[in-house]
Design an enzyme around this catalytic site. Structure first.
Site, PDB file in Angstrom:
ATOM      1  N   ASP A 175      56.503  45.076 -15.012  1.00  0.00           N
ATOM      2  CA  ASP A 175      56.274  46.258 -15.473  1.00  0.00           C
ATOM      3  C   ASP A 175      55.757  47.132 -14.777  1.00  0.00           C
ATOM      4  OD1 ASP A 175      57.455  45.311 -18.952  1.00  0.00           O
ATOM      5  OD2 ASP A 175      55.944  43.791 -18.830  1.00  0.00           O
ATOM      6  N   TYR A 217      46.567  12.427 -14.774  1.00  0.00           N
ATOM      7  CA  TYR A 217      46.763  11.020 -15.779  1.00  0.00           C
ATOM      8  C   TYR A 217      45.687   9.149 -14.893  1.00  0.00           C
ATOM      9  CZ  TYR A 217      48.529  13.218 -19.173  1.00  0.00           C
ATOM     10  OH  TYR A 217      48.597  14.461 -20.161  1.00  0.00           O
TER      11      TYR A 217
END
Length: 390
Positions: free
Chosen positions: A271, A132
Protein backbone atom coordinates in the site's frame (compact mmCIF):
# COMPACT_ATOMS: atom_id res chain seq x y z
CA UNK A 1 9.92 -19.27 -23.53
CA UNK A 2 12.99 -17.80 -21.74
CA UNK A 3 14.01 -15.65 -24.73
CA UNK A 4 10.37 -14.57 -25.29
CA UNK A 5 10.16 -13.34 -21.70
CA UNK A 6 13.54 -11.58 -22.01
CA UNK A 7 12.21 -9.78 -25.11
CA UNK A 8 8.94 -8.83 -23.40
CA UNK A 9 10.59 -7.75 -20.16
CA UNK A 10 14.09 -6.50 -21.06
CA UNK A 11 14.19 -4.23 -17.98
CA UNK A 12 13.77 -7.21 -15.63
CA UNK A 13 16.62 -9.00 -17.41
CA UNK A 14 18.84 -5.90 -17.12
CA UNK A 15 18.06 -5.68 -13.40
CA UNK A 16 18.87 -9.39 -12.91
CA UNK A 17 22.32 -8.91 -14.46
CA UNK A 18 23.00 -5.88 -12.23
CA UNK A 19 21.95 -7.74 -9.08
CA UNK A 20 24.27 -10.68 -9.69
CA UNK A 21 27.18 -8.51 -8.54
CA UNK A 22 25.89 -8.84 -4.96
CA UNK A 23 25.81 -12.63 -4.95
CA UNK A 24 29.35 -13.27 -3.65
CA UNK A 25 28.84 -10.98 -0.63
CA UNK A 26 25.60 -12.67 0.44
CA UNK A 27 27.04 -16.17 -0.13
CA UNK A 28 29.85 -15.44 2.33
CA UNK A 29 27.36 -14.59 5.07
CA UNK A 30 25.39 -17.81 4.45
CA UNK A 31 28.58 -19.83 4.97
CA UNK A 32 29.12 -18.22 8.38
CA UNK A 33 25.62 -19.28 9.46
CA UNK A 34 25.97 -22.87 8.24
CA UNK A 35 29.24 -23.45 10.11
CA UNK A 36 27.51 -23.69 13.53
CA UNK A 37 27.37 -27.41 14.36
CA UNK A 38 25.12 -29.26 16.82
CA UNK A 39 28.09 -29.67 19.14
CA UNK A 40 28.85 -25.94 19.05
CA UNK A 41 25.25 -25.10 20.05
CA UNK A 42 25.41 -27.58 22.94
CA UNK A 43 28.78 -26.16 24.05
CA UNK A 44 27.40 -22.61 24.09
CA UNK A 45 24.43 -23.69 26.23
CA UNK A 46 26.77 -25.63 28.56
CA UNK A 47 28.90 -22.49 28.99
CA UNK A 48 25.82 -20.52 30.10
CA UNK A 49 24.94 -23.23 32.65
CA UNK A 50 28.56 -23.41 33.81
CA UNK A 51 28.45 -19.67 34.50
CA UNK A 52 25.32 -20.13 36.63
CA UNK A 53 26.83 -23.06 38.58
CA UNK A 54 30.06 -21.07 39.13
CA UNK A 55 28.07 -18.13 40.57
CA UNK A 56 26.16 -20.46 42.90
CA UNK A 57 29.38 -22.11 44.09
CA UNK A 58 30.65 -18.65 45.08
CA UNK A 59 27.40 -17.90 46.91
CA UNK A 60 26.54 -15.27 44.31
CA UNK A 61 23.16 -14.82 42.61
CA UNK A 62 23.43 -15.92 38.95
CA UNK A 63 22.82 -13.27 36.30
CA UNK A 64 22.12 -13.74 32.58
CA UNK A 65 23.02 -10.94 30.18
CA UNK A 66 20.91 -10.49 27.05
CA UNK A 67 21.69 -8.06 24.23
CA UNK A 68 19.03 -5.33 24.03
CA UNK A 69 16.98 -6.16 20.93
CA UNK A 70 14.72 -3.10 20.99
CA UNK A 71 17.15 -0.19 20.71
CA UNK A 72 18.20 1.56 17.48
CA UNK A 73 21.42 2.46 19.32
CA UNK A 74 22.37 -1.24 19.10
CA UNK A 75 22.21 -1.53 15.33
CA UNK A 76 24.39 -0.36 12.47
CA UNK A 77 23.49 -0.22 8.80
CA UNK A 78 25.42 -1.95 6.04
CA UNK A 79 23.99 -1.57 2.53
CA UNK A 80 25.01 -5.17 1.64
CA UNK A 81 23.36 -6.72 4.73
CA UNK A 82 20.81 -4.30 6.16
CA UNK A 83 20.36 -3.56 9.84
CA UNK A 84 22.77 -5.65 11.90
CA UNK A 85 23.43 -5.73 15.61
CA UNK A 86 26.60 -3.90 16.65
CA UNK A 87 29.26 -5.91 18.47
CA UNK A 88 29.28 -3.57 21.48
CA UNK A 89 25.53 -3.72 22.06
CA UNK A 90 23.78 -2.59 25.25
CA UNK A 91 22.81 -5.54 27.41
CA UNK A 92 19.98 -6.23 29.82
CA UNK A 93 20.75 -8.10 33.06
CA UNK A 94 18.26 -10.82 34.05
CA UNK A 95 18.93 -11.43 37.74
CA UNK A 96 17.89 -14.50 39.72
CA UNK A 97 17.71 -12.52 42.98
CA UNK A 98 15.44 -9.74 41.75
CA UNK A 99 11.65 -10.01 42.05
CA UNK A 100 11.09 -8.25 38.71
CA UNK A 101 13.28 -10.62 36.69
CA UNK A 102 13.36 -13.96 38.57
CA UNK A 103 10.43 -15.33 36.52
CA UNK A 104 12.16 -14.47 33.25
CA UNK A 105 15.36 -16.08 34.57
CA UNK A 106 13.42 -19.32 35.23
CA UNK A 107 11.71 -19.13 31.83
CA UNK A 108 15.04 -18.76 30.01
CA UNK A 109 16.54 -21.74 31.87
CA UNK A 110 13.49 -23.87 31.12
CA UNK A 111 13.65 -23.08 27.38
CA UNK A 112 17.44 -23.61 27.33
CA UNK A 113 16.89 -27.11 28.76
CA UNK A 114 14.24 -27.87 26.09
CA UNK A 115 16.56 -26.61 23.32
CA UNK A 116 19.47 -28.65 24.69
CA UNK A 117 17.39 -31.86 24.51
CA UNK A 118 16.13 -31.03 21.00
CA UNK A 119 19.62 -30.39 19.61
CA UNK A 120 21.05 -33.41 21.40
CA UNK A 121 18.38 -35.73 19.96
CA UNK A 122 18.32 -33.96 16.55
CA UNK A 123 14.56 -33.40 16.83
CA UNK A 124 12.43 -30.29 16.36
CA UNK A 125 9.63 -28.58 18.29
CA UNK A 126 7.45 -25.57 17.55
CA UNK A 127 7.33 -22.53 19.82
CA UNK A 128 3.74 -23.57 20.52
CA UNK A 129 4.94 -27.00 21.75
CA UNK A 130 7.31 -25.25 24.16
CA UNK A 131 4.51 -23.02 25.49
CA UNK A 132 2.25 -26.01 26.21
CA UNK A 133 5.17 -27.74 27.90
CA UNK A 134 4.59 -25.40 30.86
CA UNK A 135 1.76 -22.88 30.34
CA UNK A 136 1.83 -21.88 34.01
CA UNK A 137 5.47 -20.81 33.90
CA UNK A 138 5.27 -18.98 30.55
CA UNK A 139 1.85 -17.35 30.91
CA UNK A 140 1.55 -16.56 27.20
CA UNK A 141 2.77 -17.69 23.79
CA UNK A 142 4.26 -14.24 23.29
CA UNK A 143 6.65 -14.78 26.22
CA UNK A 144 8.02 -17.97 24.60
CA UNK A 145 8.40 -16.23 21.22
CA UNK A 146 10.45 -13.39 22.72
CA UNK A 147 12.63 -15.66 24.87
CA UNK A 148 13.48 -18.00 21.98
CA UNK A 149 14.69 -14.95 20.02
CA UNK A 150 16.58 -13.67 23.11
CA UNK A 151 18.33 -17.04 23.45
CA UNK A 152 19.17 -17.12 19.73
CA UNK A 153 20.70 -13.65 20.12
CA UNK A 154 22.51 -14.48 23.38
CA UNK A 155 24.07 -17.67 21.94
CA UNK A 156 24.73 -15.99 18.55
CA UNK A 157 23.03 -18.93 16.85
CA UNK A 158 20.33 -18.80 14.12
CA UNK A 159 16.95 -19.95 15.41
CA UNK A 160 16.89 -22.95 13.10
CA UNK A 161 20.08 -24.22 14.79
CA UNK A 162 18.15 -24.21 18.09
CA UNK A 163 15.72 -26.74 16.52
CA UNK A 164 12.77 -24.50 17.39
CA UNK A 165 10.29 -23.89 14.58
CA UNK A 166 7.59 -21.25 14.28
CA UNK A 167 4.27 -21.81 12.53
CA UNK A 168 4.15 -19.85 9.26
CA UNK A 169 1.44 -17.38 8.32
CA UNK A 170 2.72 -16.81 4.79
CA UNK A 171 1.47 -18.18 1.46
CA UNK A 172 3.40 -18.80 -1.75
CA UNK A 173 2.40 -19.60 -5.32
CA UNK A 174 3.89 -19.67 -8.81
CA UNK A 175 6.62 -21.36 -10.82
CA UNK A 176 8.29 -23.20 -7.93
CA UNK A 177 8.81 -26.79 -6.78
CA UNK A 178 10.99 -27.97 -3.90
CA UNK A 179 11.50 -30.77 -1.40
CA UNK A 180 10.92 -30.45 2.34
CA UNK A 181 13.47 -31.90 4.79
CA UNK A 182 11.23 -34.95 5.37
CA UNK A 183 11.18 -35.73 1.62
CA UNK A 184 7.74 -34.24 0.86
CA UNK A 185 7.63 -32.76 -2.65
CA UNK A 186 5.93 -29.34 -2.76
CA UNK A 187 4.49 -27.95 -6.01
CA UNK A 188 3.42 -24.27 -5.91
CA UNK A 189 2.19 -24.15 -9.51
CA UNK A 190 -1.54 -24.59 -8.80
CA UNK A 191 -3.49 -21.56 -10.03
CA UNK A 192 -6.40 -21.99 -7.65
CA UNK A 193 -4.71 -22.45 -4.29
CA UNK A 194 -1.51 -21.22 -2.64
CA UNK A 195 0.89 -23.30 -0.53
CA UNK A 196 1.63 -22.41 3.11
CA UNK A 197 5.21 -21.22 3.62
CA UNK A 198 7.25 -24.03 5.21
CA UNK A 199 7.98 -23.83 8.97
CA UNK A 200 11.44 -25.28 8.24
CA UNK A 201 12.98 -23.14 5.49
CA UNK A 202 16.50 -24.34 6.29
CA UNK A 203 15.46 -27.89 5.41
CA UNK A 204 14.20 -27.01 1.91
CA UNK A 205 16.24 -28.46 -0.94
CA UNK A 206 16.07 -29.27 -4.68
CA UNK A 207 14.45 -25.95 -5.61
CA UNK A 208 13.31 -25.94 -9.25
CA UNK A 209 11.97 -22.79 -10.90
CA UNK A 210 12.05 -20.91 -14.20
CA UNK A 211 10.57 -17.78 -12.57
CA UNK A 212 11.86 -14.45 -13.87
CA UNK A 213 11.07 -12.54 -10.67
CA UNK A 214 9.55 -12.81 -7.18
CA UNK A 215 6.71 -10.49 -6.15
CA UNK A 216 6.23 -9.84 -2.42
CA UNK A 217 2.59 -8.86 -1.83
CA UNK A 218 1.74 -7.03 1.40
CA UNK A 219 -1.89 -8.11 1.77
CA UNK A 220 -3.64 -11.45 1.51
CA UNK A 221 -6.61 -9.86 -0.37
CA UNK A 222 -4.28 -8.58 -3.13
CA UNK A 223 -2.45 -11.92 -3.21
CA UNK A 224 -5.76 -13.78 -3.67
CA UNK A 225 -6.72 -11.37 -6.47
CA UNK A 226 -3.47 -12.15 -8.31
CA UNK A 227 -4.16 -15.85 -7.80
CA UNK A 228 -7.74 -15.56 -9.09
CA UNK A 229 -6.53 -13.65 -12.16
CA UNK A 230 -3.93 -16.36 -12.90
CA UNK A 231 -1.23 -13.67 -12.74
CA UNK A 232 1.80 -15.99 -12.53
CA UNK A 233 1.12 -17.88 -15.74
CA UNK A 234 -0.56 -15.13 -17.80
CA UNK A 235 2.18 -12.53 -17.53
CA UNK A 236 5.51 -14.32 -17.08
CA UNK A 237 6.80 -17.26 -15.03
CA UNK A 238 7.09 -15.77 -11.53
CA UNK A 239 6.62 -16.47 -7.82
CA UNK A 240 4.25 -14.51 -5.56
CA UNK A 241 4.47 -14.57 -1.76
CA UNK A 242 2.55 -12.86 1.05
CA UNK A 243 2.94 -12.84 4.82
CA UNK A 244 -0.53 -11.23 5.19
CA UNK A 245 0.88 -8.02 6.64
CA UNK A 246 3.96 -7.63 8.85
CA UNK A 247 6.21 -10.52 7.78
CA UNK A 248 6.90 -13.44 10.09
CA UNK A 249 10.42 -14.86 10.21
CA UNK A 250 9.59 -17.84 7.97
CA UNK A 251 8.26 -15.63 5.16
CA UNK A 252 11.41 -13.50 5.37
CA UNK A 253 13.61 -16.62 5.37
CA UNK A 254 11.72 -17.92 2.32
CA UNK A 255 12.26 -14.70 0.35
CA UNK A 256 15.96 -14.83 1.28
CA UNK A 257 16.14 -18.52 0.28
CA UNK A 258 14.65 -17.70 -3.14
CA UNK A 259 17.16 -14.88 -3.63
CA UNK A 260 20.13 -17.07 -2.59
CA UNK A 261 19.02 -19.91 -4.86
CA UNK A 262 17.59 -18.20 -7.94
CA UNK A 263 19.27 -14.74 -7.98
CA UNK A 264 16.28 -13.16 -9.74
CA UNK A 265 14.79 -9.70 -9.09
CA UNK A 266 12.50 -9.38 -6.07
CA UNK A 267 9.79 -6.71 -6.14
CA UNK A 268 7.49 -5.44 -3.39
CA UNK A 269 3.83 -4.52 -3.93
CA UNK A 270 2.57 -2.66 -0.85
CA UNK A 271 0.00 0.00 0.00
CA UNK A 272 1.08 3.60 -0.58
CA UNK A 273 1.06 4.29 3.15
CA UNK A 274 3.68 4.38 5.96
CA UNK A 275 2.68 0.91 7.21
CA UNK A 276 3.18 -0.66 3.75
CA UNK A 277 6.54 1.08 3.33
CA UNK A 278 7.70 -0.22 6.72
CA UNK A 279 6.70 -3.78 5.79
CA UNK A 280 8.76 -3.51 2.59
CA UNK A 281 11.72 -2.14 4.60
CA UNK A 282 11.57 -5.18 6.91
CA UNK A 283 11.98 -7.54 3.94
CA UNK A 284 14.75 -5.41 2.43
CA UNK A 285 16.73 -4.18 5.45
CA UNK A 286 15.43 -6.16 8.44
CA UNK A 287 14.15 -5.07 11.84
CA UNK A 288 15.83 -3.91 15.03
CA UNK A 289 14.45 -6.88 17.01
CA UNK A 290 15.94 -9.45 14.60
CA UNK A 291 19.07 -7.50 13.60
CA UNK A 292 21.26 -10.21 15.17
CA UNK A 293 20.13 -12.57 12.37
CA UNK A 294 20.24 -10.03 9.53
CA UNK A 295 22.54 -12.10 7.30
CA UNK A 296 19.85 -14.78 6.83
CA UNK A 297 16.72 -12.59 6.87
CA UNK A 298 17.34 -9.49 4.75
CA UNK A 299 17.30 -9.10 0.98
CA UNK A 300 18.83 -5.67 0.19
CA UNK A 301 18.10 -6.19 -3.53
CA UNK A 302 14.30 -5.81 -3.01
CA UNK A 303 12.86 -3.12 -5.31
CA UNK A 304 9.73 -1.01 -4.66
CA UNK A 305 7.36 -1.79 -7.55
CA UNK A 306 4.26 -0.10 -6.15
CA UNK A 307 2.02 1.35 -5.08
CA UNK A 308 4.15 4.52 -5.32
CA UNK A 309 2.77 7.82 -3.99
CA UNK A 310 3.72 9.34 -7.38
CA UNK A 311 1.52 6.70 -9.10
CA UNK A 312 -1.56 8.23 -7.45
CA UNK A 313 -1.16 11.51 -9.31
CA UNK A 314 0.24 9.97 -12.51
CA UNK A 315 -2.67 7.53 -12.84
CA UNK A 316 -5.23 10.07 -11.63
CA UNK A 317 -6.56 7.77 -8.92
CA UNK A 318 -9.99 9.24 -7.99
CA UNK A 319 -9.98 11.55 -4.95
CA UNK A 320 -12.59 9.46 -3.14
CA UNK A 321 -10.21 6.44 -3.25
CA UNK A 322 -7.53 8.41 -1.37
CA UNK A 323 -7.38 8.47 2.45
CA UNK A 324 -6.07 11.40 4.54
CA UNK A 325 -2.95 10.62 6.62
CA UNK A 326 -3.69 10.31 10.35
CA UNK A 327 -1.41 11.73 13.04
CA UNK A 328 -0.11 8.18 13.62
CA UNK A 329 0.68 7.90 9.88
CA UNK A 330 2.56 11.21 9.94
CA UNK A 331 4.60 10.12 12.97
CA UNK A 332 5.40 6.77 11.32
CA UNK A 333 6.44 8.55 8.10
CA UNK A 334 8.72 10.93 10.02
CA UNK A 335 10.24 7.97 11.85
CA UNK A 336 10.86 6.10 8.57
CA UNK A 337 12.56 9.14 7.04
CA UNK A 338 15.04 9.11 9.96
CA UNK A 339 16.03 5.46 9.37
CA UNK A 340 19.75 4.98 8.56
CA UNK A 341 19.06 3.20 5.26
CA UNK A 342 16.97 6.01 3.72
CA UNK A 343 20.08 8.07 2.84
CA UNK A 344 21.08 5.31 0.39
CA UNK A 345 17.60 5.39 -1.22
CA UNK A 346 17.01 8.94 -2.56
CA UNK A 347 14.16 7.78 -4.83
CA UNK A 348 12.34 6.19 -1.87
CA UNK A 349 12.94 9.37 0.09
CA UNK A 350 11.33 11.48 -2.67
CA UNK A 351 8.25 9.26 -2.73
CA UNK A 352 7.86 9.48 1.05
CA UNK A 353 8.31 13.25 0.97
CA UNK A 354 5.62 13.41 -1.72
CA UNK A 355 3.30 11.50 0.63
CA UNK A 356 4.18 13.98 3.40
CA UNK A 357 3.28 16.94 1.17
CA UNK A 358 0.08 15.46 -0.29
CA UNK A 359 -1.05 14.24 3.17
CA UNK A 360 -2.87 11.29 1.56
CA UNK A 361 -2.36 7.53 1.39
CA UNK A 362 -3.94 4.79 -0.73
CA UNK A 363 -4.43 1.03 -0.64
CA UNK A 364 -3.55 -1.17 -3.62
CA UNK A 365 -7.31 -1.78 -3.99
CA UNK A 366 -7.74 1.93 -4.85
CA UNK A 367 -6.61 1.05 -8.41
CA UNK A 368 -9.95 -0.75 -8.86
CA UNK A 369 -11.53 2.72 -8.85
CA UNK A 370 -9.88 3.26 -12.28
CA UNK A 371 -11.00 -0.16 -13.61
CA UNK A 372 -11.84 -3.46 -11.83
CA UNK A 373 -8.93 -5.36 -13.45
CA UNK A 374 -6.52 -2.40 -13.65
CA UNK A 375 -4.00 -3.93 -11.20
CA UNK A 376 -3.43 -7.21 -13.04
CA UNK A 377 -4.18 -6.20 -16.64
CA UNK A 378 -2.51 -2.78 -16.90
CA UNK A 379 -0.65 -1.58 -13.78
CA UNK A 380 1.62 -4.56 -13.04
CA UNK A 381 2.33 -5.59 -16.70
CA UNK A 382 3.36 -2.01 -17.59
CA UNK A 383 5.44 -1.55 -14.43
CA UNK A 384 7.34 -4.77 -15.14
CA UNK A 385 7.69 -4.16 -18.87
CA UNK A 386 9.03 -0.62 -18.61
CA UNK A 387 11.05 -0.86 -15.39
CA UNK A 388 8.68 1.17 -13.20
CA UNK A 389 10.36 0.22 -9.92
CA UNK A 390 12.70 2.13 -7.62
Amino acid sequence: MGSDVAELFPEIEKLRVQLLHNVEVTADFRRVEEEISHQEVLTRIENIILGIVTSLSKDEAPVLTLPNRSSWANVSFDSAIGLQMSSGSDVTAVRSDCASSVTKFAQILKILSVIYRLVQSNSYATKRDIYYNNTQLFGSQNTVDHIVDDISCMLKVPRRSLHVLATSKGLISGDLCYMEEDGTRIDCRSNSAAVAVSPNIGGIRNIVSSAKFVLIVEKDATFQRLLDDDFCSKLSPCIIITAKGVPDVNSRLMVRKLWDTLHIPIFALVDADPHGIEIMCIYKYGSVAMSFEAHSLTVPSVMWLGLLPSDLRRLRVPEDALIPLTKTDENKLNSLLQRPYLSSQPDWQKEMELMQQSKVKAEIQSLAAIAPDFLTSIYLPNKLRYGGWI
